[in-house]
Design a protein around this motif. Structure first.
Motif: not given
Length: 112
Positions: A26, A30, A32, A99
């Protein structure tokens, strides 16, 4: 800020019966995240202000986005625009890789 996420350092958190979440990587812009589901587990219908893209890494799911349900299997993906209602039902044991942009800061909070 770490560049790598190693399997031995991943922390799984139970978020609902049969549904576990692990933040993989992270940054503020963004994130994941892995979601592991047992067969029959539900990712309840919900919405959030983040754009979400999800990849079905393992298993089969009924995925609902904005009132439309589709059956998705390994290799499939879906996208959710901000504030759309969406959720999943695991038809088999499965793994979703999600995501989020921007990052879901609520996923970084310690469970209470």
């Amino acid at each position: 800020m770490p560049y790598y996420s190693l399997p031995e350092n991943i922390v799984w958190t139970e978020v609902a019966p049969g549904n576990h979440r692990a933040v993989l990587s992270e940054r503020p812009e963004l994130m994941l995240v892995a979601f592991r589901f047992d067969k029959g587990a539900v990712g309840a219908l919900h919405s959030h202000p983040h754009t979400q893209v999800s990849y079905v890494a393992e298993g089969n799911f009924d995925v609902t986005v904005d009132g439309v349900t589709s059956h998705l299997g390994p290799g499939s993906s879906f996208i959710v625009a901000p504030d759309l209602v969406h959720g999943v039902v695991a038809l088999t044991d499965g793994l979703l890789i999600d995501t989020f942009t921007p990052r879901r800061d609520d996923f970084l909070m310690s469970p209470s």
